[in-house]
Design a protein around this motif. Structure first.
Motif, short mmCIF file in Angstrom:
data_model
loop_
_atom_site.label_atom_id
_atom_site.label_comp_id
_atom_site.label_asym_id
_atom_site.label_seq_id
_atom_site.Cartn_x
_atom_site.Cartn_y
_atom_site.Cartn_z
N ALA A 104 5.91 -9.71 -0.21
CA ALA A 104 5.76 -9.51 -1.64
C ALA A 104 5.05 -8.39 -1.97
CB ALA A 104 5.29 -10.63 -2.46
N ALA A 105 3.92 -7.99 -1.14
CA ALA A 105 3.09 -6.82 -1.71
C ALA A 105 3.94 -5.56 -1.10
CB ALA A 105 1.75 -6.87 -0.90
N TYR A 106 4.34 -5.58 -0.07
CA TYR A 106 4.97 -4.55 0.42
C TYR A 106 6.48 -4.29 -0.73
CZ TYR A 106 8.25 -1.35 3.18
OH TYR A 106 8.92 -0.17 3.63
N GLU A 107 7.15 -5.09 -0.91
CA GLU A 107 8.43 -4.72 -1.75
C GLU A 107 8.00 -4.42 -3.22
OE1 GLU A 107 10.81 -8.34 -1.66
OE2 GLU A 107 11.51 -7.90 0.62
N SER A 108 6.78 -5.01 -3.55
CA SER A 108 6.16 -4.32 -5.10
C SER A 108 5.74 -2.92 -4.94
CB SER A 108 4.92 -5.57 -5.24
OG SER A 108 4.09 -4.77 -6.52
#
Length: 186
Positions: A104-108
């Motif tokens: 989620a952090a990466y995609e955000s």
């Protein structure tokens, strides 16, 4: 998030017969099979248009060259189809949580899926490798990360190509009305 189970990959041997099938199969079928390696229509059409390939090294060189030339739009298309490798079914819930949070952090941060090639990685080391990859790549600036992601996609495409040529990708080549995996010469 459905994630496939990571396995240590073993290269499927590409035979002269399977390369000949690739060289002679109808263009749209070749494109569909190549899309199982890297989901960029431009990349797949480019490789198909340059057939026939005299041998596997020539095809692999073309795979690399076409992957290095992905436009930002091609890269976006390819990344949109990628999914993280899965965790083994007996993985602890905390690992699923850690992977979900890191993803989620990466995609955000980058606006696209995390791509990583795990070819040759033992299944019991895959989770640590993926988590370490996400954590280290979160420090990249967006342009640097697109280049890293493009290189991972190139590696994934090279690793998936033998299966696609053997008809083991999501699409199979059909020649003279039969699937390649039905060919006893493969």
């Amino acid at each position: 998030m459905a994630i496939p189970v990571p396995t240590q990959t073993h290269a499927t041997p590409v035979t002269a017969s399977s390369l000949e099938h690739f060289n002679t199969t109808p263009a749209e079928e070749a494109v569909q099979a190549l899309l199982t390696c890297l989901n960029s229509r431009h990349w797949a059409h480019r490789l198909t248009a340059h057939r026939p390939y005299p041998d596997l090294p020539a095809l692999l060189a073309a795979v690399d060259e076409a992957a290095y030339d992905l436009s930002p739009e091609d890269l976006t298309e390819a990344l949109a189809a990628e999914a993280l490798p899965a965790l083994p079914e007996d993985t602890y819930a905390v690992a699923h949580t850690a992977l979900s949070a890191a993803t989620a952090a990466y995609e955000s941060r980058f606006g696209h899926a995390f791509a990583i090639c795990l070819d040759g990685m033992p299944a019991n080391e895959a989770l640590d490798h993926v988590l370490e990859g996400i954590r280290s790549r979160l420090t990249n600036d967006p342009e640097e990360e697109r280049q890293v992601a493009a290189d991972e996609l190139r590696r994934l495409a090279r690793g998936r190509l033998p299966d696609a040529l053997q008809g083991r990708g999501a699409a199979t080549f059909r020649v003279a009305g039969r699937d390649l995996q039905d060919d006893p010469g493969l």
